[in-house]
Each structure stands twice: as C-alpha cells, then as structure tokens.
Design a protein around this motif. Structure first.
Motif, PDB file in Angstrom:
ATOM      1  N   THR A 101       0.817  -1.219   0.000  1.00  0.00           N
ATOM      2  CA  THR A 101       0.000   0.000   0.000  1.00  0.00           C
ATOM      3  C   THR A 101       0.849   1.267   0.000  1.00  0.00           C
ATOM      4  OG1 THR A 101      -0.174   0.004   2.427  1.00  0.00           O
ATOM      5  CG2 THR A 101      -1.933  -1.099   1.196  1.00  0.00           C
ATOM      6  N   ASN A 102       2.150   1.141   0.268  1.00  0.00           N
ATOM      7  CA  ASN A 102       3.039   2.297   0.241  1.00  0.00           C
ATOM      8  C   ASN A 102       4.011   2.142  -0.920  1.00  0.00           C
ATOM      9  OD1 ASN A 102       5.661   3.796   0.946  1.00  0.00           O
ATOM     10  ND2 ASN A 102       4.220   4.642   2.421  1.00  0.00           N
ATOM     11  N   LYS A 103       3.937   3.049  -1.885  1.00  0.00           N
ATOM     12  CA  LYS A 103       4.701   2.899  -3.122  1.00  0.00           C
ATOM     13  C   LYS A 103       6.210   2.950  -2.892  1.00  0.00           C
ATOM     14  CE  LYS A 103       0.949   4.682  -6.027  1.00  0.00           C
ATOM     15  NZ  LYS A 103      -0.078   4.504  -4.991  1.00  0.00           N
ATOM     16  N   HIS A 104       6.663   3.717  -1.914  1.00  0.00           N
ATOM     17  CA  HIS A 104       8.101   3.760  -1.629  1.00  0.00           C
ATOM     18  C   HIS A 104       8.576   2.429  -1.050  1.00  0.00           C
ATOM     19  CE1 HIS A 104      12.038   5.003  -0.417  1.00  0.00           C
ATOM     20  NE2 HIS A 104      11.756   4.891   0.865  1.00  0.00           N
ATOM     21  N   LYS A 105       7.845   1.903  -0.082  1.00  0.00           N
ATOM     22  CA  LYS A 105       8.210   0.608   0.498  1.00  0.00           C
ATOM     23  C   LYS A 105       8.188  -0.481  -0.573  1.00  0.00           C
ATOM     24  CE  LYS A 105       8.540   2.061   4.793  1.00  0.00           C
ATOM     25  NZ  LYS A 105       9.848   2.065   5.505  1.00  0.00           N
ATOM     26  N   MET A 106       7.239  -0.380  -1.504  1.00  0.00           N
ATOM     27  CA  MET A 106       7.141  -1.351  -2.595  1.00  0.00           C
ATOM     28  C   MET A 106       8.382  -1.290  -3.478  1.00  0.00           C
ATOM     29  SD  MET A 106       4.090  -1.685  -5.418  1.00  0.00           S
ATOM     30  CE  MET A 106       2.862  -1.642  -4.114  1.00  0.00           C
ATOM     31  N   THR A 144       2.812   8.719  -2.179  1.00  0.00           N
ATOM     32  CA  THR A 144       3.281   7.387  -1.807  1.00  0.00           C
ATOM     33  C   THR A 144       2.153   6.438  -1.455  1.00  0.00           C
ATOM     34  OG1 THR A 144       3.540   8.128   0.483  1.00  0.00           O
ATOM     35  CG2 THR A 144       5.508   8.208  -0.926  1.00  0.00           C
ATOM     36  N   ASP A 145       0.958   6.975  -1.180  1.00  0.00           N
ATOM     37  CA  ASP A 145      -0.065   6.139  -0.545  1.00  0.00           C
ATOM     38  C   ASP A 145      -1.472   6.389  -1.071  1.00  0.00           C
ATOM     39  OD1 ASP A 145      -0.252   8.694   0.438  1.00  0.00           O
ATOM     40  OD2 ASP A 145      -0.049   8.151   2.550  1.00  0.00           O
ATOM     41  N   ARG A 146      -1.599   6.688  -2.368  1.00  0.00           N
ATOM     42  CA  ARG A 146      -2.934   6.869  -2.944  1.00  0.00           C
ATOM     43  C   ARG A 146      -3.069   6.015  -4.194  1.00  0.00           C
ATOM     44  NH1 ARG A 146      -6.179  11.002  -1.068  1.00  0.00           N
ATOM     45  NH2 ARG A 146      -7.759   9.660  -2.005  1.00  0.00           N
ATOM     46  N   SER A 147      -4.320   5.864  -4.661  1.00  0.00           N
ATOM     47  CA  SER A 147      -4.609   5.102  -5.875  1.00  0.00           C
ATOM     48  C   SER A 147      -5.579   5.911  -6.719  1.00  0.00           C
ATOM     49  CB  SER A 147      -5.187   3.729  -5.526  1.00  0.00           C
ATOM     50  OG  SER A 147      -6.373   3.873  -4.759  1.00  0.00           O
ATOM     51  N   GLY A 148      -6.043   5.317  -7.842  1.00  0.00           N
ATOM     52  CA  GLY A 148      -7.028   5.984  -8.679  1.00  0.00           C
ATOM     53  C   GLY A 148      -6.498   7.207  -9.410  1.00  0.00           C
ATOM     54  N   SER A 149      -5.215   7.236  -9.723  1.00  0.00           N
ATOM     55  CA  SER A 149      -4.571   8.341 -10.457  1.00  0.00           C
ATOM     56  C   SER A 149      -4.542   9.644  -9.669  1.00  0.00           C
ATOM     57  CB  SER A 149      -5.272   8.594 -11.815  1.00  0.00           C
ATOM     58  OG  SER A 149      -5.312   7.427 -12.589  1.00  0.00           O
ATOM     59  N   ARG A 150      -4.818   9.599  -8.381  1.00  0.00           N
ATOM     60  CA  ARG A 150      -4.853  10.827  -7.583  1.00  0.00           C
ATOM     61  C   ARG A 150      -3.442  11.382  -7.393  1.00  0.00           C
ATOM     62  NH1 ARG A 150      -8.531   7.330  -5.418  1.00  0.00           N
ATOM     63  NH2 ARG A 150     -10.677   8.071  -5.204  1.00  0.00           N
ATOM     64  N   GLY A 151      -3.277  12.649  -7.742  1.00  0.00           N
ATOM     65  CA  GLY A 151      -2.025  13.347  -7.492  1.00  0.00           C
ATOM     66  C   GLY A 151      -0.880  12.990  -8.407  1.00  0.00           C
ATOM     67  N   ALA A 168       1.103  16.375  -5.458  1.00  0.00           N
ATOM     68  CA  ALA A 168       1.118  15.005  -4.946  1.00  0.00           C
ATOM     69  C   ALA A 168       1.090  14.981  -3.417  1.00  0.00           C
ATOM     70  CB  ALA A 168       2.366  14.284  -5.451  1.00  0.00           C
ATOM     71  N   ARG A 169       1.810  15.896  -2.795  1.00  0.00           N
ATOM     72  CA  ARG A 169       1.837  15.928  -1.329  1.00  0.00           C
ATOM     73  C   ARG A 169       0.461  16.252  -0.761  1.00  0.00           C
ATOM     74  NH1 ARG A 169       6.311  19.255  -0.166  1.00  0.00           N
ATOM     75  NH2 ARG A 169       7.596  17.383  -0.092  1.00  0.00           N
ATOM     76  N   GLU A 170      -0.276  17.114  -1.446  1.00  0.00           N
ATOM     77  CA  GLU A 170      -1.628  17.455  -0.980  1.00  0.00           C
ATOM     78  C   GLU A 170      -2.550  16.237  -0.992  1.00  0.00           C
ATOM     79  OE1 GLU A 170      -2.687  20.557  -3.659  1.00  0.00           O
ATOM     80  OE2 GLU A 170      -1.817  22.155  -2.415  1.00  0.00           O
ATOM     81  N   GLN A 171      -2.300  15.299  -1.894  1.00  0.00           N
ATOM     82  CA  GLN A 171      -3.130  14.098  -2.001  1.00  0.00           C
ATOM     83  C   GLN A 171      -2.665  12.976  -1.073  1.00  0.00           C
ATOM     84  OE1 GLN A 171      -5.925  13.434  -3.839  1.00  0.00           O
ATOM     85  NE2 GLN A 171      -6.012  15.586  -4.439  1.00  0.00           N
ATOM     86  N   SER A 172      -1.448  13.058  -0.584  1.00  0.00           N
ATOM     87  CA  SER A 172      -0.873  11.977   0.224  1.00  0.00           C
ATOM     88  C   SER A 172      -1.344  12.052   1.669  1.00  0.00           C
ATOM     89  CB  SER A 172       0.656  12.057   0.182  1.00  0.00           C
ATOM     90  OG  SER A 172       1.235  11.142   1.087  1.00  0.00           O
ATOM     91  N   PHE A 173      -1.701  10.918   2.227  1.00  0.00           N
ATOM     92  CA  PHE A 173      -2.086  10.865   3.641  1.00  0.00           C
ATOM     93  C   PHE A 173      -0.880  11.141   4.535  1.00  0.00           C
ATOM     94  CE2 PHE A 173      -5.304   7.945   1.733  1.00  0.00           C
ATOM     95  CZ  PHE A 173      -6.418   8.725   1.990  1.00  0.00           C
ATOM     96  N   GLU A 174       0.287  10.606   4.164  1.00  0.00           N
ATOM     97  CA  GLU A 174       1.476  10.791   4.983  1.00  0.00           C
ATOM     98  C   GLU A 174       2.327  11.973   4.521  1.00  0.00           C
ATOM     99  OE1 GLU A 174       3.943   7.322   4.847  1.00  0.00           O
ATOM    100  OE2 GLU A 174       4.449   7.569   2.743  1.00  0.00           O
ATOM    101  N   LYS A 175       1.822  12.714   3.520  1.00  0.00           N
ATOM    102  CA  LYS A 175       2.473  13.916   3.002  1.00  0.00           C
ATOM    103  C   LYS A 175       3.871  13.627   2.443  1.00  0.00           C
ATOM    104  CE  LYS A 175      -1.187  16.097   4.096  1.00  0.00           C
ATOM    105  NZ  LYS A 175      -2.183  16.349   3.020  1.00  0.00           N
ATOM    106  N   LYS A 176       4.009  12.477   1.816  1.00  0.00           N
ATOM    107  CA  LYS A 176       5.261  12.103   1.183  1.00  0.00           C
ATOM    108  C   LYS A 176       5.019  11.800  -0.292  1.00  0.00           C
ATOM    109  CE  LYS A 176       7.234  10.207   5.448  1.00  0.00           C
ATOM    110  NZ  LYS A 176       7.823   9.008   6.102  1.00  0.00           N
ATOM    111  N   VAL A 177       6.070  11.975  -1.084  1.00  0.00           N
ATOM    112  CA  VAL A 177       5.952  11.911  -2.539  1.00  0.00           C
ATOM    113  C   VAL A 177       7.037  11.008  -3.102  1.00  0.00           C
ATOM    114  CG1 VAL A 177       6.074  13.293  -4.660  1.00  0.00           C
ATOM    115  CG2 VAL A 177       4.953  14.230  -2.627  1.00  0.00           C
ATOM    116  N   LEU A 178       6.695  10.284  -4.157  1.00  0.00           N
ATOM    117  CA  LEU A 178       7.662   9.459  -4.866  1.00  0.00           C
ATOM    118  C   LEU A 178       7.902  10.073  -6.239  1.00  0.00           C
ATOM    119  CD1 LEU A 178       9.104   6.796  -4.102  1.00  0.00           C
ATOM    120  CD2 LEU A 178       7.485   5.618  -5.581  1.00  0.00           C
ATOM    121  N   VAL A 179       9.179  10.274  -6.559  1.00  0.00           N
ATOM    122  CA  VAL A 179       9.564  10.756  -7.882  1.00  0.00           C
ATOM    123  C   VAL A 179      10.294   9.625  -8.578  1.00  0.00           C
ATOM    124  CG1 VAL A 179      10.870  12.460  -9.205  1.00  0.00           C
ATOM    125  CG2 VAL A 179       9.725  13.139  -7.078  1.00  0.00           C
TER     126      VAL A 179
END
Length: 379
Positions: A101-106, A144-151, A168-179
């Motif tokens: 569920t966390n794209k960075h951890k993935m 890092t933690d959203r789905s459905g093309s959000r952010g 992207a940070r505005e859409q993230s629950f944990e306020k983190k972003v993956l580039v």
C-alpha cells in the motif's frame, strides 16, 4: 451462517456485499456514514471510518466474525489486514500490507528482490530537491499512498517539478511523494488470486489512459492482446513480485508496462482486487470465473472455486469524460456484434476530470472478438 466483515460501503464494495449475501453470509459493513449504497445493502452497518482500525477490531471481536475483506481500496486493505492479523483470520499481515500500500516501500522491496521496477526517490517535507539532479526526464511524481490516479503528474522539465510535488503531497495521507523515472511502453494490469501462497493468473487487462500529464484511465479491455509467450513472461514476473510483497491470500492487481522490445517494468501492485470495474465486472465476463466470490471464500479460509462458467470472448469498459463518450455509447447500442452489458447513471458534467473519482460515469460492453472490441476502445 458465516459472519463476514466488509470494510467500505461505497459503490466499489457493492458487488462484494451482494456476493456475500448471495453466498448466505451475514454481512457486517464498516464505513463513515455517508448514505452510500453499502449502508442500505448490509445486514448490519456500523458508522465507523475505515481508518479506525482498533475500533473496527473491537467491534469485529464482539461480533465474532469469521472473515474480513474489501475490494478495490488500498486504504480499506490496511484495516482488513490489521484485523485479520489480530484475530488470526486469513489475510496477508501488516508487513505485506505496508509493502503493497506504500509505493516507496514497494519500490524498496522490488529493488532488494531484483524485480524490474523504475528507479525512484522518496521526497519528504524538507528534502533537498538536489537529490533529483541526476534523474532522467520525464519524471512521474505521485503520492506514496494513494490510488485511482490521484495526485499523479508527468513532469517534462525541472521548472514544473515543484508544482507537481506540491500537488502530490496534498493528495498523500502521509504527506510524502515518490519521484520516479518515466517508463515507456503499453500499460497493462494483471488480475490474480492467491490462496495460502499459491498464485493464479485470472486475466490480463489492456489499459487506456489520457496520457500526460495525469494518466487518468479512460477505459480497459480484456483479454489483452498478448502472445502466449508474453503472457507467460508476465505471469513469471508478477508471481515473483507477489512473493516479494508476501501476498499470500486474496486478490491482487498488478500494473506494469511492456516496451517494444518486450521488456517488463512493474509500476505497482495492490494486494486487493482492481477497481474501475476490472475485478468485479470484466474478469468474470471474460473468464467465467467468480472473482468476487473467490475473495469471499478466501476470507473465510476456503479454497477459491476455479470453475469457469459461460463468458464473452472480449469485454471493455469506457469512462465518461464528456459528451463525446455519450455519443459513442449511443453508436455502440446499435453496433453489430456488440452487446451492452451495463450503463451507470451519468453525473452532471459540471467540473473538470482530475482523477478516477471525478469521471462522470461508465458503460460496459462485450464484443464477438478482441479485435472488434479493440477497434471500439480506440475510437
């Protein structure tokens, strides 16, 4: 009668709630009270937000549930795995849940296990963006933690990077972003089910999107037009990645790209059924397999029934972005060789479509062969 907890009450969960009732389960549905369809469908509804894991756990213990599940929601999957682990019910556990569920951890897990995946860098509040200096443009910026093309935004040049990160940070629950570096190729999703660590590939989906910059999905078709050899290559890559993420039980939805040379890159994998009508509608219509029923069976500790029933050669779903999509729907209704399967109500077209949740509706249709369906999907 088995007692099944279902996390979420939106239209996404409606097929699961109905299937559980059809299978003679007593349904206990948890969600924030919002007059959603699942509230009325459930045998018992509890107005508890899907993120309140401990409150849901306490109620599930009081009820004495026999299983817990969800479909098409990463956020709900966290609570499902938390409750299942605490109660000793079938699930995937929190270690798996964190990675799926966390794209960075993935990405970290894929890199450690040698699974093909694009290079990425985590951006936290306060991170010096100079860490991105050697990344090759274009870049994909996502929460890092959203789905459905959000952010999600594709960035072509450094000047646009900061705005994409803020979005992207505005859409993230944990306020983190993956580039991450952009991956070329056609996008597909792979729909699987797992039971006690044994994986089954059910179907491969060809995905259509708006393209840059936000890649909102415009439609899907099944089966994807792949050779037998490529299908087996996809199976091997995805099954290895499912093991990397420690997905043992239930549905999974893997997104990947295949370039012109046949190279596969994993975009992300969710330890739950794909949304957008993929798992609930397209898979059963193109395979004859009761995918949603399998989710219920596995949640209750039962082996999934792999019996195939009559099905269509090819099916697609198109999402409504504007009047042109409704014009095409009208043509499809009269087109030879096309069977309209389902049409959703259409929302007022009074806003811009910015992600999957803001599209105006959808329609599903079947064709006599994949080539015919593909031609209509590409119009």
């Amino acid at each position: 009668m088995k007692k099944l907890a279902i996390i979420g009450a939106s239209y996404l969960q409606a097929p699961l709630i109905q299937k559980a009732k059809d299978m003679d389960c007593e349904t206990h549905v948890f969600a924030w009270a919002a007059e959603d369809v699942g509230e009325k469908m459930a045998d018992h509804f509890y107005p508890i937000s899907i993120v309140e894991k401990d409150a849901i756990l306490e109620k599930c213990r009081e009820i004495g549930i026999d299983g817990i599940c969800t479909i098409a929601s990463d956020l709900a999957a966290v609570t499902v795995n938390y409750v299942a682990e605490k109660m000793g019910l079938p699930g995937n556990g929190m270690r798996c849940c964190e990675k799926s569920t966390n794209k960075h951890k993935m990405r970290e897990a894929f890199a450690a296990a040698g699974d093909p995946s694009p290079r990425s860098i985590l951006i936290e509040p306060g991170t010096d963006l100079s860490v991105l200096n050697d990344m090759q443009y274009p870049l994909i910026v996502k929460p890092t933690d959203r789905s459905g093309s959000r952010g999600i935004t594709e960035v072509q040049r450094p000047a646009a990077l900061q705005a994409a990160i803020v979005r992207a940070r505005e859409q993230s629950f944990e306020k983190k972003v993956l580039v991450e570096e952009f991956v070329t190729g056609q996008e597909y999703s792979v729909e699987c089910v797992s039971y006690r660590g044994e994986h089954h590939l059910l179907q491969i989906t060809l995905k259509y999107t708006t393209g840059a910059p936000m890649y909102i999905e415009t439609g899907h078709m099944e089966p994807a037009p792949l050779t037998v050899e490529m299908r087996e290559k996809v199976r091997s890559v995805v099954f290895h990645a499912l093991d990397t993420l420690e997905i043992q039980n239930g549905a999974s939805h893997s997104e990947l790209k295949i370039d012109q040379a046949g190279n596969i890159k994993l975009i992300e994998i969710g330890g739950r059924m794909g949304g957008d009508c993929i798992g609930s509608h397209l898979v059963p219509n193109t395979t004859g397999l009761d995918f949603v029923g399998m989710v219920v069976q596995i949640a209750l500790g039962q082996a999934p029934d792999m019996t195939r029933h009559p099905h269509h050669p090819a099916c697609g779903v198109r999402f409504v972005f504007g009047p042109r999509d409704l014009e095409l729907r009208a043509v499809l209704r009269e087109a030879p060789g096309i069977t309209m399967l389902e049409e959703s109500p259409i929302d007022p077209m009074d806003h811009m479509v910015t992600d999957s949740s803001t599209r105006f509706g959808y329609y599903l249709f079947a064709a006599e062969d994949a080539a015919t369906l593909c031609a209509w999907m590409e119009k």
